[in-house]
Each structure stands twice: as structure tokens, then as C-alpha cells.
Write a protein that holds these residues in place. Structure first.
Motif, PDB file in Angstrom:
ATOM      1  N   ILE A   1      -1.721   4.845   6.154  1.00  0.00           N
ATOM      2  CA  ILE A   1      -0.993   5.265   7.348  1.00  0.00           C
ATOM      3  C   ILE A   1       0.334   4.521   7.316  1.00  0.00           C
ATOM      4  O   ILE A   1       0.400   3.331   7.616  1.00  0.00           O
ATOM      5  CB  ILE A   1      -1.781   4.945   8.632  1.00  0.00           C
ATOM      6  N   ASN A   2       1.387   5.210   6.911  1.00  0.00           N
ATOM      7  CA  ASN A   2       2.699   4.600   6.721  1.00  0.00           C
ATOM      8  C   ASN A   2       3.555   4.877   7.950  1.00  0.00           C
ATOM      9  O   ASN A   2       3.925   6.014   8.226  1.00  0.00           O
ATOM     10  CB  ASN A   2       3.365   5.173   5.461  1.00  0.00           C
ATOM     11  N   ILE A   3       3.862   3.826   8.722  1.00  0.00           N
ATOM     12  CA  ILE A   3       4.620   3.962   9.951  1.00  0.00           C
ATOM     13  C   ILE A   3       6.080   3.633   9.665  1.00  0.00           C
ATOM     14  O   ILE A   3       6.409   2.513   9.243  1.00  0.00           O
ATOM     15  CB  ILE A   3       4.055   3.045  11.051  1.00  0.00           C
ATOM     16  N   VAL A   4       6.959   4.604   9.873  1.00  0.00           N
ATOM     17  CA  VAL A   4       8.391   4.460   9.608  1.00  0.00           C
ATOM     18  C   VAL A   4       9.110   4.298  10.944  1.00  0.00           C
ATOM     19  O   VAL A   4       9.060   5.192  11.792  1.00  0.00           O
ATOM     20  CB  VAL A   4       8.942   5.680   8.850  1.00  0.00           C
ATOM     21  N   THR A   5       9.757   3.168  11.145  1.00  0.00           N
ATOM     22  CA  THR A   5      10.432   2.904  12.415  1.00  0.00           C
ATOM     23  C   THR A   5      11.842   3.497  12.411  1.00  0.00           C
ATOM     24  O   THR A   5      12.401   3.843  11.368  1.00  0.00           O
ATOM     25  CB  THR A   5      10.495   1.395  12.702  1.00  0.00           C
TER      26      THR A   5
ATOM     27  N   ILE B   1       3.396  -1.040   8.298  1.00  0.00           N
ATOM     28  CA  ILE B   1       4.500  -0.946   9.245  1.00  0.00           C
ATOM     29  C   ILE B   1       5.486  -2.053   8.924  1.00  0.00           C
ATOM     30  O   ILE B   1       5.130  -3.222   8.910  1.00  0.00           O
ATOM     31  CB  ILE B   1       4.011  -1.004  10.704  1.00  0.00           C
ATOM     32  N   ASP B   2       6.724  -1.644   8.609  1.00  0.00           N
ATOM     33  CA  ASP B   2       7.750  -2.591   8.162  1.00  0.00           C
ATOM     34  C   ASP B   2       7.249  -3.430   6.998  1.00  0.00           C
ATOM     35  O   ASP B   2       7.547  -4.626   6.895  1.00  0.00           O
ATOM     36  CB  ASP B   2       8.207  -3.491   9.310  1.00  0.00           C
ATOM     37  N   GLY B   3       6.453  -2.826   6.133  1.00  0.00           N
ATOM     38  CA  GLY B   3       5.962  -3.491   4.935  1.00  0.00           C
ATOM     39  C   GLY B   3       4.760  -4.367   5.135  1.00  0.00           C
ATOM     40  O   GLY B   3       4.196  -4.883   4.167  1.00  0.00           O
ATOM     41  N   VAL B   4       4.317  -4.581   6.391  1.00  0.00           N
ATOM     42  CA  VAL B   4       3.178  -5.453   6.663  1.00  0.00           C
ATOM     43  C   VAL B   4       1.890  -4.637   6.578  1.00  0.00           C
ATOM     44  O   VAL B   4       1.701  -3.693   7.345  1.00  0.00           O
ATOM     45  CB  VAL B   4       3.288  -6.110   8.050  1.00  0.00           C
ATOM     46  N   PRO B   5       0.987  -4.957   5.646  1.00  0.00           N
ATOM     47  CA  PRO B   5      -0.271  -4.221   5.557  1.00  0.00           C
ATOM     48  C   PRO B   5      -1.271  -4.700   6.608  1.00  0.00           C
ATOM     49  O   PRO B   5      -1.406  -5.893   6.867  1.00  0.00           O
ATOM     50  CB  PRO B   5      -0.768  -4.539   4.140  1.00  0.00           C
ATOM     51  N   ILE B   6      -1.970  -3.761   7.239  1.00  0.00           N
ATOM     52  CA  ILE B   6      -3.038  -4.055   8.192  1.00  0.00           C
ATOM     53  C   ILE B   6      -4.292  -3.388   7.662  1.00  0.00           C
ATOM     54  O   ILE B   6      -4.354  -2.159   7.577  1.00  0.00           O
ATOM     55  CB  ILE B   6      -2.698  -3.549   9.598  1.00  0.00           C
ATOM     56  N   ILE B   7      -5.294  -4.177   7.307  1.00  0.00           N
ATOM     57  CA  ILE B   7      -6.443  -3.680   6.560  1.00  0.00           C
ATOM     58  C   ILE B   7      -7.734  -3.829   7.347  1.00  0.00           C
ATOM     59  O   ILE B   7      -8.547  -2.903   7.412  1.00  0.00           O
ATOM     60  CB  ILE B   7      -6.562  -4.429   5.211  1.00  0.00           C
ATOM     61  N   ARG B   8      -7.947  -4.994   7.941  1.00  0.00           N
ATOM     62  CA  ARG B   8      -9.233  -5.304   8.545  1.00  0.00           C
ATOM     63  C   ARG B   8      -9.464  -4.525   9.836  1.00  0.00           C
ATOM     64  O   ARG B   8      -8.536  -4.159  10.544  1.00  0.00           O
ATOM     65  CB  ARG B   8      -9.333  -6.800   8.811  1.00  0.00           C
TER      66      ARG B   8
ATOM     67  N   PHE C   1      -6.927  -3.420  13.743  1.00  0.00           N
ATOM     68  CA  PHE C   1      -6.469  -2.255  12.990  1.00  0.00           C
ATOM     69  C   PHE C   1      -5.749  -1.304  13.951  1.00  0.00           C
ATOM     70  O   PHE C   1      -6.286  -0.298  14.412  1.00  0.00           O
ATOM     71  CB  PHE C   1      -7.649  -1.554  12.315  1.00  0.00           C
ATOM     72  N   ASP C   2      -4.528  -1.654  14.269  1.00  0.00           N
ATOM     73  CA  ASP C   2      -3.710  -0.888  15.202  1.00  0.00           C
ATOM     74  C   ASP C   2      -2.262  -1.307  14.988  1.00  0.00           C
ATOM     75  O   ASP C   2      -1.980  -2.296  14.310  1.00  0.00           O
ATOM     76  CB  ASP C   2      -4.158  -1.154  16.644  1.00  0.00           C
ATOM     77  N   ALA C   3      -1.338  -0.563  15.558  1.00  0.00           N
ATOM     78  CA  ALA C   3       0.079  -0.898  15.457  1.00  0.00           C
ATOM     79  C   ALA C   3       0.816  -0.223  16.597  1.00  0.00           C
ATOM     80  O   ALA C   3       0.415   0.840  17.074  1.00  0.00           O
ATOM     81  CB  ALA C   3       0.648  -0.447  14.111  1.00  0.00           C
ATOM     82  N   SER C   4       1.893  -0.837  17.022  1.00  0.00           N
ATOM     83  CA  SER C   4       2.695  -0.256  18.088  1.00  0.00           C
ATOM     84  C   SER C   4       3.415   0.994  17.586  1.00  0.00           C
ATOM     85  O   SER C   4       3.976   1.013  16.488  1.00  0.00           O
ATOM     86  CB  SER C   4       3.720  -1.273  18.588  1.00  0.00           C
ATOM     87  N   LEU C   5       3.396   2.048  18.394  1.00  0.00           N
ATOM     88  CA  LEU C   5       4.120   3.282  18.082  1.00  0.00           C
ATOM     89  C   LEU C   5       5.295   3.463  19.038  1.00  0.00           C
ATOM     90  O   LEU C   5       5.776   4.572  19.264  1.00  0.00           O
ATOM     91  CB  LEU C   5       3.173   4.484  18.175  1.00  0.00           C
ATOM     92  N   ALA C   6       5.785   2.347  19.588  1.00  0.00           N
ATOM     93  CA  ALA C   6       6.837   2.425  20.605  1.00  0.00           C
ATOM     94  C   ALA C   6       8.212   2.709  20.017  1.00  0.00           C
ATOM     95  O   ALA C   6       9.112   3.122  20.735  1.00  0.00           O
ATOM     96  CB  ALA C   6       6.880   1.119  21.403  1.00  0.00           C
TER      97      ALA C   6
ATOM     98  N   ASN D   1     -11.057  -1.559   6.089  1.00  0.00           N
ATOM     99  CA  ASN D   1     -11.149  -0.117   6.256  1.00  0.00           C
ATOM    100  C   ASN D   1     -10.722   0.577   4.976  1.00  0.00           C
ATOM    101  O   ASN D   1      -9.936   0.029   4.193  1.00  0.00           O
ATOM    102  CB  ASN D   1     -10.243   0.332   7.408  1.00  0.00           C
ATOM    103  N   PRO D   2     -11.193   1.807   4.736  1.00  0.00           N
ATOM    104  CA  PRO D   2     -10.738   2.549   3.558  1.00  0.00           C
ATOM    105  C   PRO D   2      -9.308   3.069   3.700  1.00  0.00           C
ATOM    106  O   PRO D   2      -8.744   3.564   2.734  1.00  0.00           O
ATOM    107  CB  PRO D   2     -11.742   3.705   3.459  1.00  0.00           C
ATOM    108  N   MET D   3      -8.746   2.980   4.902  1.00  0.00           N
ATOM    109  CA  MET D   3      -7.337   3.293   5.137  1.00  0.00           C
ATOM    110  C   MET D   3      -6.586   1.991   5.394  1.00  0.00           C
ATOM    111  O   MET D   3      -7.130   1.042   5.965  1.00  0.00           O
ATOM    112  CB  MET D   3      -7.168   4.219   6.340  1.00  0.00           C
ATOM    113  N   VAL D   4      -5.321   1.934   4.990  1.00  0.00           N
ATOM    114  CA  VAL D   4      -4.468   0.774   5.218  1.00  0.00           C
ATOM    115  C   VAL D   4      -3.260   1.218   6.029  1.00  0.00           C
ATOM    116  O   VAL D   4      -2.659   2.256   5.741  1.00  0.00           O
ATOM    117  CB  VAL D   4      -4.006   0.140   3.893  1.00  0.00           C
ATOM    118  N   ILE D   5      -2.919   0.447   7.064  1.00  0.00           N
ATOM    119  CA  ILE D   5      -1.700   0.686   7.827  1.00  0.00           C
ATOM    120  C   ILE D   5      -0.568  -0.122   7.196  1.00  0.00           C
ATOM    121  O   ILE D   5      -0.741  -1.295   6.863  1.00  0.00           O
ATOM    122  CB  ILE D   5      -1.862   0.261   9.296  1.00  0.00           C
TER     123      ILE D   5
END
Length: 710
Positions: A155-159, A114-121, A125-130, A108-112
Motif C-alpha cells: 500500500i504505497n501512500i503518495v503525499t 508512506i514517505d518511504g517509512v515501511p509499516i509492517i506489523r 498498521f495504519d497511516a494518516s490519509l490527511a 502482515n502480508p501487505m506493507v504500507i
């Protein structure tokens, strides 16, 4: 002006944004003018900064806003961002400012992050928002600090950071189509001030709104279920040293699609959602995705600098089978498409950053990633005909490959004050990417084995430097304007399905972009505003092509996109807040030779509506009663129609959602509705020599929910 466009225009006049200051659930706090609002600190540049002073487009959503809007996954989050869309396509395919995913890199042209782990494909392409403190959506190329795939943004997810006390949340929802969701998080200290731990998770299931009438298969056509869990240990033996180990897993099972198929050559206008509610397919169509990730974060703060190390590993296993033509009663009955792949990725980043709160601030580092991507079996089955044209068994194409990729990079960025009001940002990233593929393609009768009809071993490497420059000017303490330039990059790769040709014939070059922005951010009284004008040149665009049997990625020469993005927030009264966003864009191909005498020069880039908009009104009473109305809109969108050698357009649409709830103590009771007007709209369209296929947005859904905090 059409009624729908008039509605969008009215919504935009009330348009407001997602970075308004929020208060914790259950607190009845008097709203203050925005000039007294707390500074919103983000880590977009990998150091803490005030969001208003960062020279780039950023959307911020905190935990409270995510819960108010009912956002529990990344696709719902993406729908809130101007000029960004997401659609179902072997995962979640994201498009932004005219940039689309790449077919065979699946990036994807966006990268997730979360805790430093990149999610690209696209797959996974999702992450827990819990357990989220906030989400930072950085719009525009982020290659300087975030790497090779962040051509569109991050998309930088800060826990959340735990404290000594134990706190948590547990919640559940139930909705139409037997939708069920359970969500929880728990964190606290094991050893006071020294060792902390946390766990969180989410479970979802839905029977879906499509019924399969085929008597041999389950009647729930598009059911799905997903489980996401994460846990961490945080060790802080001194105020200078931090270590955090995070483990997470994601399992997702999808059936069918949110749509249906018609015979090859059918027009987009032939599809409607009513017909999609009952389908007939004869081969089980499902995909199973398993992801397991680990990350180790080490941070040591010296007097003047901070040293950070982030080590990650992510393994993703995707298995999928589907009906060849997504229907029954044809010569393809009993035959299937199949796609199995596994990706194993390791990354290591080491960076050093200054601890200065004023003066020159900087960050620099080294990055390495190593990825193994195995594909196969990957292909489809076809009916076999004898000389008289009678079906005589079946054959299959199957491509099995292994691709190894290695990336080395060095990066740095500095923020330099120039006098009292100016600040100059300069950055760059040099990276070397090496890829090699070992591929075998088979064409055999179904149920047999044999030698490949084609084999390919190839390798390619690319070097690139990605610069960034920005100048910020402080108009006042509350208003800042900026101008910026940055380059984006999406790596090249190989076609995983090939039956002839050389390495050059079966590879595609990196996609590159040059992005220019002018923006302003600020607040006055109860108003916050952020506005951006952008222009982007795109070279060697990754495009999808097909020759009737084979499909592959290629490069179109050039394209451009230009537009505006606006975000606003207005505190109308102590209890009423208005929020929303607006994006206008014109994105088109400048030079696109599609082969066979076809040229798409001047054609609008697919999957890019000319506007996207959101508008919301939220109400919160000191008694605990609250409610909100959310409106989303998108203009006409074009899709590539391969069977008919052209592009087709889907109409604009507007959807409405609402939520009403009551907070009492630690309890939160609510009811919600999505797509309240039951708007019918198409989200994706695929057309080839075998079929035409469309997917739709979900119909009207309603539900109830309950959450408890402790």
C-alpha cells in the motif's frame, strides 16, 4: 441461489472500479470520454509510469475518491480491495489471496509505505490519509523492489506536493456513539520555489457500541481514541536536487474488543451481536500504542540518471492488558493477560534509476534495515489450586525477550521494449536476513520475583533470491495485456513464548510464494477495465498452533490459491459514475499436518472469503449537490477452532452505505450512513482451551460532517 448471493450477483453486474479519473472538489468540469482522460501516472516500480502499462494488478484511489467514500484510515481502504480483508487482532490483521499474518513476527502480508517509512506489523498498521494525493495498492508479491515482507503486496501512500501558495483543509465529523473526528492539513512555501513546509493531522474518538455492566469499571466497553500528526520540510535549491524531512506520530488507545467471549468449546453459531452489546468483564482491557517516525528523502537528478536516498527510523511502543477470559464470575476473576513490546527500526535505501522516457528503463539499489524488538512482560495469570482443588492464590507465566534482526539486500529491475508493442520486465532481489533472540521465561506466584524456568539464546539466518519477470503486449494505444511471474517472501522467526526445547524447536521457517498472473487493462469510450487471473503456490505457510497452554507459530508444508480480480469504471452520464470491484478466490491447504494425528489437507485457508465485492453509484450535479451509495459484500469465511480441532464457517454478508452532500464555494456539508441495514456479521473468531471469542462488524452508524478548503 440465496437472497444475499443474488444481491451480490446483481451488484457485480454493475460492478465498477476505483481508478476512474476524478476532478477536484468544487470544480464543475464536463466529463469526457475515457479515451481523452488524463494519463494516470504512478510510481509502483519506483519510477513514474502510466498505470495502464504496468504488468501487475494495481488499485488507485485519489484524494477525491477517498473523501467521497469517507475513507480516512487504512482498514477502510483495505475493504475496497478485491480478495483483501482486515480484522481486529491486536491491531489490524490483513489477509490477501490466502496469505495471513504471522503470529510472532506480527507481520502482515501487505506493507504500507508512506514517505518511504515501511509499516509492517499488525500493531500500528495504519497511516494518516490527511495529506494524500493518491494511494497505490500493488497486489501480488512486491519483494523485488519493496523488500522481504511484501509477500502479498504494498500500500504505497503518495503525499501531496506543495506549491508557493498556502493551501489547506479543515474538517470535522460527529456521529452515533459520540463519534468525533477532526482533520486538517496546511502546506505552502516559506521561501518561494526553495523551501516548503506542511503539517497535517487527524483526531478520532468513539464511545463504542458495547456497554460493560461491571460496576467497578467504565461502562463504555469498546471506546477508542486516536491522534495522528505529521509534518515536513521540503528543500529544492535547484531543479535537480530535492530534500524532504518528514516527522510523524501516532497514538492510539483501544478498550475491549468489538465483541465478547463465551466458555471454552462454544460454537461459532452461539454468538450474536445483540449479546455483545452488554458484557461483563472485571479486569480493565485496553491497549495503548505510540509510534514515532522520521524519514529523510534526498533526490538528485543528473542528465541521464537519478540518485535517491531514503533514510527512515520508526519507534513503536505497545502496551496492553486484558481480562484473561473476557468475562466475569469465573475462577479467572481478577486475573489478566499482558503484552508489552517495543520495536526500534532503522532502514536505508540507496537507488539509481534511469531518466529515459522511452527505450530501456531501469532501477537498481541497495537496502539495509536493522531492528530491535523487545518483548515483555508477555504472558498471563492463572488461578493456583492446592491438592484439594481449592484455589490458593495465582501464578503467572511471563516471557521476556529481545530479538535483533538485520537485513542486507541488493535489487534491480529493467523494462526493455521488444519491438513496438512488447515490453519485457525483468527484476530480482537478493537478500540476507539474520535474527537472534535472547529469551527468559518465568513461572512464579503473582507478586513475586525469581529465576527463569527456561532460557534460550539462538540465532538463525536466511538467504533468498526473489525473481520477477513480466511480458506486456500493447493491443492498442488504450489496451494492454500482460503475463507475469514473481516470488514472495515472509521471513521466519522465533516464538516469543517458550518453556522448553532448542532453537530449532522454537523457531519457524520463512514463508515463500510463487505468483502467476495474466491480466488485461484498458479503456473504451466511458469504460475503464482491469481484469486479472492469478495462481499462487505457497510453501512453509505460517500457521498458529496451541498445546493448551503455549501458543506458537509453525509451518504447514504447502497450499495454493487461485482466482480472478475485476475492476471496472463506467461514466454513465456527465453526472453519474459507477465504481466497484470483484474478487473470486479458492485458497486451500495442500499439506497441513497439525500434529496429534490431525490433518487439514484440502481445508480452505482461514480468513479468506471465496468472494469479495464492492459496487457504488455516485452523483454530482453542477449546482454542488452530490451523493453516493456504496455496497460491500463478502462470502462465507472460515476460522480455525483450536478447542474443537477444526474449522468453522461464518455466513456471507452485504452492507450498504450512503452519503449526501452539498458543495458551495470552499465549503462541503454532508451526512452519511454506514451499514444502513444494520447487518450482523462476525469478523474474527478465536477458540482455545480457556474461551471462545468473536468480534463483529460495527452496527448502523450515521453522522454529519463539514469541511472547509482554502
Amino acid at each position: 441461489m440465496s437472497a444475499k448471493k443474488m444481491m451480490v450477483f446483481i451488484c457485480c453486474m454493475a460492478c465498477t472500479c476505483h481508478f476512474a479519473a476524478k476532478t477536484a472538489w468544487g470544480q464543475n468540469v464536463e466529463k469526457k470520454p475515457s479515451v481523452e482522460m488524463a494519463e494516470i501516472t504512478v510510481t509502483a516500480n519506483k519510477i513514474e509510469e502510466d498505470v495502464q502499462k504496468i504488468p501487475q494488478s494495481i488499485t488507485i484511489m485519489d484524494e477525491v475518491l477517498l473523501e467521497e467514500k469517507g475513507i480516512t484510515d487504512v482498514p477502510d481502504l483495505i475493504r475496497e480491495i478485491p480478495n483483501m480483508t482486515v480484522r481486529e487482532n491486536a491491531g489490524n490483521a490483513v489477509s490477501f489471496r490466502g496469505l495471513n499474518p504471522s503470529t510472532f513476527t506480527s507481520s502482515n502480508p501487505m506493507v504500507i509505505y508512506i514517505d518511504g517509512v515501511p509499516i509492517i506489523r499488525q500493531e500500528g498498521f495504519d497511516a494518516s490519509l490527511a495529506n494524500v494525493e493518491r494511494v497505490e495498492v500493488l497486489r501480488g508479491p512486491q519483494g523485488t523492489l519493496y523488500g522481504k515482507d511484501a509477500i502479498g503486496g504494498v500500500i504505497n501512500i503518495v503525499t501531496k506536493k506543495p506549491g508557493n501558495g498556502w493551501h489547506g483543509m479543515i474538517g470535522a465529523e460527529y456521529g452515533r456513539y459520540n463519534y468525533m473526528q477532526g482533520i486538517f492539513n496546511l502546506n505552502g512555501s516559506v521561501i518561494k520555489d526553495t523551501l516548503f513546509m506542511g503539517i497535517n493531522g487527524k483526531y478520532e474518538q468513539d464511545d463504542g457500541w458495547i456497554n460493560n455492566t461491571n460496576p467497578g469499571l467504565d461502562s463504555d466497553g469498546n471506546e477508542f481514541d486516536q491522534q495522528q500528526f505529521s509534518g515536513y520540510l521540503l528543500y529544492t535549491p535547484t531543479h535537480m536536487f530535492t530534500a524532504k524531512l518528514t516527522l510523524s506520530m501516532d497514538n492510539q488507545n483501544d478498550s475491549w474488543i468489538n465483541g465478547y467471549a463465551l466458555p471454552a468449546g462454544s460454537n461459532l453459531s452461539d454468538f450474536n451481536r445483540d449479546d455483545a452489546e452488554e458484557v461483563n468483564f472485571d479486569v480493565p482491557t485496553e491497549a495503548n500504542l505510540d509510534c514515532f517516525s522520521q524519514s529523510l528523502y534526498l533526490n538528485y537528478a543528473f542528465d541521464s540518471i537519478t540518485l535517491t536516498s531514503i533514510t527512515t527510523h520508526r519507534k513503536r511502543d505497545n502496551e496492553g492488558d486484558s481480562d484473561v477470559d473476557y468475562t466475569a464470575g469465573t475462577s479467572f476473576d481478577g486475573l489478566k493477560m499482558f503484552g508489552y513490546n517495543e520495536t526500534d527500526t532503522y532502514t536505508q535505501e540507496i537507488r539509481v534509476s534511469s531518466n529515459n522516457e522511452g527505450g530501456i528503463r531501469w532501477v537498481a539499489g541497495l537496502y539495509l534495515d536493522s531492528e530491535n524488538h523487545e518483548v515483555g512482560p508477555y504472558g498471563m495469570q492463572y488461578p493456583s489450586y492446592d491438592n484439594s482443588g481449592t484455589i490458593n492464590g495465582s501464578v503467572f507465566y511471563n516471557a521476556e525477550s529481545e530479538t535483533d534482526s538485520t537485513t542486507y539486500a541488493a535489487f534491480g529491475q529493467a523494462m526493455v521494449p521488444l519491438g513496438e508493442r512488447f515490453e519485457l520486465t525483468l527484476g530480482g532481489r537478493y537478500q540476507h536476513i539474520d535474527k537472534e533472540i535472547d529469551l527468559d521465561t518465568y513461572y512464579l506466584p503473582v507478586g513475586t520475583t525469581g529465576a527463569p524456568i527456561f532460557s534460550l539464546f539462538g540465532d538463525k539466518d536466511w538467504d533468498v533470491f526473489l525473481p520477477k519477470a513480466a511480458l506486456t503486449y500493447g493491443l492498442s494505444d488504450n489496451w494492454h495485456t500482460y503475463i507475469s511471474y514473481s516470488q514472495g517472501y515472509m521471513p521466519g522467526g522465533f516464538n516469543f513464548f517458550a518453556y522448553s526445547g532448542t532453537t530449532e524447536d522454537n523457531s519457524f521457517e520463512p514463508q515463500k510464494s510463487a505468483n502467476y498472473e495474466i491480466g488485461i487493462k484498458g479503456s473504451v469510450n466511458q469504460l475503464r477495465l482491469a481484469a486479472t487471473l492469478f495462481y499462487m503456490d505457497i510453501e512453509d505457510i505460517h500457521v498458529y498452533k496451541s498445546d493448551g497452554v503455549n501458543f506458537y507459530t509453525d509451518n504447514a508444508d504447502s497450499a495454493h490459491s487461485q482466482g480472478v480480480e475485476l475492476e471496472l469504471a463506467y461514466q454513465l452520464t456527465d453526472t453519474i459514475e459507477l465504481t466497484g470491484s470483484l474478487g473470486f478466490i479458492k485458497a486451500e491447504y495442500d499439506s497441513y499436518d497439525a500434529g496429534g494425528g490431525r490433518s487439514f489437507d484440502g481445508q480452505d485457508i482461514e480468513n479468506t472469503p471465496s468472494y469479495t465485492a464492492t459496487a457504488s453509484v455516485s452523483y454530482r450535479h453542477p449546482s454542488g449537490l452530490y451523493g453516493r451509495i456504496d455496497i460491500r459484500a463478502a462470502d462465507e469465511i472460515s476460522f480455525f477452532d483450536d478447542a474443537n480441532d477444526g474449522f468453522v464457517e461464518e455466513d456471507a454478508y452485504v452492507t450498504f452505505g450512503a452519503k449526501i452532500g452539498y458543495l458551495t464555494g470552499e465549503w462541503d456539508f454532508y451526512v452519511y450512513g454506514k451499514n444502513l441495514t444494520d447487518e450482523e456479521y462476525i469478523t474474527s473468531f478465536l477458540s482455545n482451551s480457556r474461551m471462545a471469542r468473536a468480534t463483529f462488524g460495527d452496527p448502523l452508524t450515521v453522522g454529519v460532517g463539514l469541511r472547509y478548503r482554502f
